[in-house]
Design an enzyme around this catalytic site. Structure first.
Site, PDB file in Angstrom:
ATOM      1  N   HIS A  75      26.484  46.490  31.659  1.00 35.34           N
ATOM      2  CA  HIS A  75      27.475  47.376  31.043  1.00 35.34           C
ATOM      3  C   HIS A  75      27.578  47.087  29.551  1.00 35.34           C
ATOM      4  O   HIS A  75      27.759  45.948  29.159  1.00 35.34           O
ATOM      5  CB  HIS A  75      28.847  47.176  31.686  1.00 35.34           C
ATOM      6  CG  HIS A  75      28.977  47.855  33.012  1.00 35.34           C
ATOM      7  ND1 HIS A  75      30.183  48.042  33.643  1.00 35.34           N
ATOM      8  CD2 HIS A  75      28.045  48.411  33.832  1.00 35.34           C
ATOM      9  CE1 HIS A  75      29.994  48.676  34.791  1.00 35.34           C
ATOM     10  NE2 HIS A  75      28.705  48.900  34.928  1.00 35.34           N
ATOM     11  N   TYR A 204      40.464  49.049  32.664  1.00 33.43           N
ATOM     12  CA  TYR A 204      41.677  48.229  32.767  1.00 33.43           C
ATOM     13  C   TYR A 204      42.825  49.128  32.319  1.00 33.43           C
ATOM     14  O   TYR A 204      42.803  49.622  31.186  1.00 33.43           O
ATOM     15  CB  TYR A 204      41.614  47.030  31.825  1.00 33.43           C
ATOM     16  CG  TYR A 204      40.589  45.971  32.195  1.00 33.43           C
ATOM     17  CD1 TYR A 204      39.238  46.111  31.872  1.00 33.43           C
ATOM     18  CD2 TYR A 204      40.975  44.804  32.855  1.00 33.43           C
ATOM     19  CE1 TYR A 204      38.309  45.134  32.196  1.00 33.43           C
ATOM     20  CE2 TYR A 204      40.051  43.811  33.184  1.00 33.43           C
ATOM     21  CZ  TYR A 204      38.727  43.984  32.855  1.00 33.43           C
ATOM     22  OH  TYR A 204      37.806  43.017  33.177  1.00 33.43           O
ATOM     23  N   PRO A 296      42.538  36.607  36.525  1.00 33.41           N
ATOM     24  CA  PRO A 296      41.257  37.334  36.513  1.00 33.41           C
ATOM     25  C   PRO A 296      41.155  38.445  35.460  1.00 33.41           C
ATOM     26  O   PRO A 296      40.083  39.034  35.301  1.00 33.41           O
ATOM     27  CB  PRO A 296      41.159  37.912  37.926  1.00 33.41           C
ATOM     28  CG  PRO A 296      42.536  37.904  38.464  1.00 33.41           C
ATOM     29  CD  PRO A 296      43.278  36.801  37.784  1.00 33.41           C
ATOM     30  N   LYS A 300      36.959  35.752  33.422  1.00 34.78           N
ATOM     31  CA  LYS A 300      36.411  34.525  32.820  1.00 34.78           C
ATOM     32  C   LYS A 300      36.153  33.370  33.777  1.00 34.78           C
ATOM     33  O   LYS A 300      35.398  32.447  33.449  1.00 34.78           O
ATOM     34  CB  LYS A 300      37.375  34.015  31.728  1.00 34.78           C
ATOM     35  CG  LYS A 300      37.456  34.900  30.519  1.00 34.78           C
ATOM     36  CD  LYS A 300      36.227  34.751  29.657  1.00 34.78           C
ATOM     37  CE  LYS A 300      35.990  35.897  28.730  1.00 34.78           C
ATOM     38  NZ  LYS A 300      34.813  36.708  28.998  1.00 34.78           N
ATOM     39  N   TYR A 388      35.171  39.141  25.450  1.00 36.05           N
ATOM     40  CA  TYR A 388      34.848  39.703  26.762  1.00 36.05           C
ATOM     41  C   TYR A 388      33.391  39.425  27.139  1.00 36.05           C
ATOM     42  O   TYR A 388      33.096  39.078  28.279  1.00 36.05           O
ATOM     43  CB  TYR A 388      35.144  41.209  26.780  1.00 36.05           C
ATOM     44  CG  TYR A 388      35.194  41.771  28.180  1.00 36.05           C
ATOM     45  CD1 TYR A 388      36.347  41.643  28.961  1.00 36.05           C
ATOM     46  CD2 TYR A 388      34.095  42.416  28.734  1.00 36.05           C
ATOM     47  CE1 TYR A 388      36.393  42.130  30.264  1.00 36.05           C
ATOM     48  CE2 TYR A 388      34.126  42.914  30.033  1.00 36.05           C
ATOM     49  CZ  TYR A 388      35.281  42.768  30.786  1.00 36.05           C
ATOM     50  OH  TYR A 388      35.320  43.252  32.070  1.00 36.05           O
TER      51      TYR A 388
HETATM   52  P1  RFL Z   1      35.226  27.900  44.188  1.00 41.40           P
HETATM   53  O1  RFL Z   1      34.486  29.185  44.188  1.00 41.40           O
HETATM   54  O2  RFL Z   1      36.646  27.909  44.618  1.00 41.40           O
HETATM   55  O3  RFL Z   1      34.398  26.888  45.109  1.00 41.40           O
HETATM   56  C1  RFL Z   1      34.910  25.622  45.464  1.00 41.40           C
HETATM   57  C2  RFL Z   1      34.246  25.179  46.763  1.00 41.40           C
HETATM   58  O4  RFL Z   1      34.694  23.871  47.106  1.00 41.40           O
HETATM   59  C3  RFL Z   1      34.983  23.810  48.490  1.00 41.40           C
HETATM   60  N1  RFL Z   1      35.958  22.732  48.717  1.00 41.40           N
HETATM   61  C4  RFL Z   1      35.665  21.565  49.351  1.00 41.40           C
HETATM   62  N2  RFL Z   1      34.549  21.119  49.902  1.00 41.40           N
HETATM   63  C5  RFL Z   1      34.577  19.888  50.465  1.00 41.40           C
HETATM   64  N3  RFL Z   1      35.704  19.123  50.506  1.00 41.40           N
HETATM   65  C6  RFL Z   1      36.863  19.542  49.951  1.00 41.40           C
HETATM   66  N4  RFL Z   1      37.945  18.771  49.992  1.00 41.40           N
HETATM   67  C7  RFL Z   1      36.868  20.817  49.335  1.00 41.40           C
HETATM   68  N5  RFL Z   1      37.819  21.536  48.699  1.00 41.40           N
HETATM   69  C8  RFL Z   1      37.255  22.688  48.336  1.00 41.40           C
HETATM   70  C9  RFL Z   1      35.532  25.188  48.804  1.00 41.40           C
HETATM   71  O5  RFL Z   1      35.437  25.502  50.179  1.00 41.40           O
HETATM   72  C10 RFL Z   1      34.637  26.069  47.935  1.00 41.40           C
HETATM   73  O6  RFL Z   1      33.488  26.506  48.619  1.00 41.40           O
HETATM   74  O7  RFL Z   1      35.190  27.206  42.775  1.00 41.40           O
HETATM   75  P2  RFL Z   1      34.023  27.218  41.643  1.00 41.40           P
HETATM   76  O8  RFL Z   1      32.695  26.925  42.259  1.00 41.40           O
HETATM   77  O9  RFL Z   1      34.518  26.378  40.529  1.00 41.40           O
HETATM   78  O10 RFL Z   1      33.920  28.750  41.174  1.00 41.40           O
HETATM   79  C11 RFL Z   1      34.985  29.344  40.477  1.00 41.40           C
HETATM   80  C12 RFL Z   1      35.026  30.847  40.765  1.00 41.40           C
HETATM   81  O11 RFL Z   1      34.996  31.040  42.176  1.00 41.40           O
HETATM   82  C13 RFL Z   1      36.288  31.505  40.178  1.00 41.40           C
HETATM   83  O12 RFL Z   1      36.526  31.019  38.889  1.00 41.40           O
HETATM   84  C14 RFL Z   1      36.151  33.043  40.091  1.00 41.40           C
HETATM   85  O13 RFL Z   1      36.053  33.610  41.363  1.00 41.40           O
HETATM   86  C15 RFL Z   1      37.346  33.641  39.358  1.00 41.40           C
HETATM   87  N6  RFL Z   1      37.306  35.112  39.296  1.00 41.40           N
HETATM   88  C16 RFL Z   1      36.516  35.776  38.371  1.00 41.40           C
HETATM   89  N7  RFL Z   1      35.740  35.072  37.519  1.00 41.40           N
HETATM   90  C17 RFL Z   1      34.914  35.725  36.657  1.00 41.40           C
HETATM   91  O14 RFL Z   1      34.213  35.069  35.868  1.00 41.40           O
HETATM   92  N8  RFL Z   1      34.817  37.100  36.607  1.00 41.40           N
HETATM   93  C18 RFL Z   1      35.565  37.884  37.428  1.00 41.40           C
HETATM   94  O15 RFL Z   1      35.397  39.102  37.396  1.00 41.40           O
HETATM   95  C19 RFL Z   1      36.478  37.222  38.332  1.00 41.40           C
HETATM   96  N9  RFL Z   1      37.237  37.949  39.163  1.00 41.40           N
HETATM   97  C20 RFL Z   1      38.102  35.876  40.159  1.00 41.40           C
HETATM   98  C21 RFL Z   1      38.042  37.308  40.075  1.00 41.40           C
HETATM   99  C22 RFL Z   1      38.934  35.267  41.101  1.00 41.40           C
HETATM  100  C23 RFL Z   1      39.709  36.066  41.925  1.00 41.40           C
HETATM  101  N10 RFL Z   1      40.529  35.389  42.861  1.00 41.40           N
HETATM  102  C24 RFL Z   1      40.532  35.677  44.244  1.00 41.40           C
HETATM  103  C25 RFL Z   1      41.230  34.183  42.472  1.00 41.40           C
HETATM  104  C26 RFL Z   1      38.806  38.100  40.890  1.00 41.40           C
HETATM  105  C27 RFL Z   1      39.659  37.492  41.807  1.00 41.40           C
HETATM  106  C28 RFL Z   1      40.514  38.401  42.642  1.00 41.40           C
HETATM  107  C1  PHB Z   2      35.844  42.444  39.851  1.00 45.15           C
HETATM  108  O1  PHB Z   2      34.957  43.324  39.841  1.00 45.15           O
HETATM  109  O2  PHB Z   2      36.159  41.849  40.889  1.00 45.15           O
HETATM  110  C2  PHB Z   2      36.547  42.109  38.594  1.00 45.15           C
HETATM  111  C3  PHB Z   2      36.149  42.698  37.410  1.00 45.15           C
HETATM  112  C4  PHB Z   2      36.809  42.392  36.224  1.00 45.15           C
HETATM  113  C5  PHB Z   2      37.871  41.518  36.243  1.00 45.15           C
HETATM  114  C6  PHB Z   2      38.264  40.911  37.429  1.00 45.15           C
HETATM  115  C7  PHB Z   2      37.609  41.218  38.615  1.00 45.15           C
HETATM  116  O3  PHB Z   2      38.530  41.242  35.087  1.00 45.15           O
END
Ligand code: RFL
Ligand code: PHB
Length: 396
Positions: A75, A204, A296, A300, A388
């Protein structure tokens, strides 16, 4: 009791842990990954969707960009909707040719899992009761249970890549760790549906009924979010209500192109900003969500995890292979400099785009003024675009 040994013990097989394992494998450093859940569970979690330019470049550089290049959607712009009008921020033009890539975290996690399989390096799924020992000494180790059996994993270093509720941060003494937090008074209700997106690029929207986001996973799969109460019950949001709300909040142009369909996933996520300092205690390192959480709104979280892990892989490689501790000594400060900038940007986007209370107030007027300034000023748009698409990696 089963006793094993490795150079770097990694807790968590999310994007941080898997990517760290891959980078260290490429550098010839041995790792074992311990993950609490099953592989299917980890790979099914619907979360991030937007990869920064630097994340995309890194995946290409390490040979993991193939499927992302084929199936991801590059994008060049992003839209902000406000007061019934839509404004496009020309990311590409304002940043000298940078883009973002829409590619789901689920897909990236699968690619990383496949690369781990190909490397032959171990991941122990369903590792229970992982605990950290001796991190402040010379001989750290982990204890855990697998299939009811006690095991230990001795190592030189421990990387806690275990997310916001893991064991890594909790194992650091409260006297050495300082935390900073902002909890926002709302959540995001997300739905995934197999329908074509309502626009070519993300939207957004700031609306008096609350924030909304139109995102996507492919040309036939859409991801939408609406701002909701922090303790929202999913029963209150049948699909029809979500689609109705999206049409109102995203504006008439999006509503006209919106295809509705049954949701295949629906969940509520709380929003918070959180940073732990430092990200290291002795031989224990925090990376990704284990060390910091962002709301989110700026997309980031996953990208910050990637930038931490890139710095950590270099530091651990130098320490394991050359006995050179200089980079591990700088790990926390190198990461935090970039982390705080992303925390700032995510907080700013969240403040700007959400509804914080009922009716008109000082804050709503300031939001309106800021959006109106943003739409009239190239400099303001450039600042948004630069953040961004992602600020440069600290070690680039
Ligand atoms: P994770 O993905 O939470 O993975 C951690 C792993 O550790 C395991 N774990 C354990 N394993 C063994 N023993 C224990 N005691 C443990 N405790 C935990 C867990 O089961 C898991 O598998 O962390 P990690 O790897 O640091 O990754 C981070 C990302 O997942 C997170 O920052 C993003 O998902 C955030 N996020 C977004 N980030 C972006 O860069 N762009 C986005 O568009 C974006 N959209 C989002 C998001 C997060 C969201 N939510 C649900 C919070 C949208 C949403 C809705
Ligand atoms: C997503 O596609 O899940 C998404 C995209 C942009 C954001 C957060 C989540 O800022």
């Amino acid at each position: 009791m089963v006793k094993d040994r490795t150079q770097v013990a990694i807790i968590g097989a999310g994007p941080s842990g898997l990517l760290l394992g891959h980078l260290l494998h490429r550098a010839g450093v041995e790792t074992v990954i311990l993950e609490r859940h099953t592989r299917a569970y980890v790979e099914a979690r619907i979360r991030a969707g937007v990869l920064e330019q630097g994340t995309v470049d890194l995946l290409d550089e390490i040979g993991l960009g193939g499927r992302m290049r084929r199936e991801g959607l590059p994008h060049k712009g992003v839209n902000l909707a406000f007061d019934g009008a839509r404004h496009r921020i020309d990311l590409f033009g304002l940043t000298g040719g940078k883009k973002v890539m829409v590619y789901g975290q689920t897909e990236l996690t699968k690619d990383l899992g496949d690369a781990r399989d190909a490397s032959g390096a171990p991941i122990v799924y369903e590792a229970e009761d992982v605990s950290i020992h001796g991190a402040d000494g010379e001989s750290p180790f982990l204890r855990y249970k697998k299939d009811g059996e006690e095991r230990t994993l001795a190592c030189d270093f421990i990387a806690a890549c275990d997310g916001g509720h893991g064991v890594g941060r909790r194992s650091m003494p409260t006297s050495v760790i300082r935390t900073f937090e902002r909890v926002y008074p709302f959540g995001w209700l997300g739905i995934l549906a197999d329908v074509p997106p309502c626009a070519d690029e993300l939207i957004y929207a700031r609306h008096e009924r609350g924030f909304a986001l139109a995102s996507m996973r492919s040309h036939v799969r859409s991801r939408y979010y609406v701002q909701c109460a922090i303790d929202e019950r999913l029963e209150n949001w049948p699909d029809e209500r979500i689609w109705d709300e999206l049409k109102i909040r995203l504006g008439p142009e999006a509503a006209a192109r919106m295809t509705m369909g049954p949701s295949i996933e629906k969940s509520v996520a709380p929003l918070r900003s959180f940073v732990a300092e430092p990200l290291r205690w002795g031989r224990l390192f925090l990376a990704g969500d284990a060390g910091h959480i962002v709301p989110p709104t700026g997309a980031k979280g996953l990208n910050l995890a990637v930038s931490d892990v890139r710095i950590l892989a270099r530091a651990l490689t130098a320490a394991c292979q050359k006995g050179d501790p200089s980079l591990i000594d700088r790990y926390s400060q190198d990461c935090l400099a970039r982390v705080w900038k992303a925390v700032r940007f995510s907080w700013w986007m969240t403040q700007l785009m959400h509804k914080f209370g009922e009716g008109e107030s000082f804050e709503t007027r300031v939001q309106q003024a800021e959006l109106s300034y943003l739409f009239s000023s190239r400099a303001a748009q450039q600042a948004l675009a630069e953040n961004y698409v992602g600020l440069p990696f600290a070690d680039a």
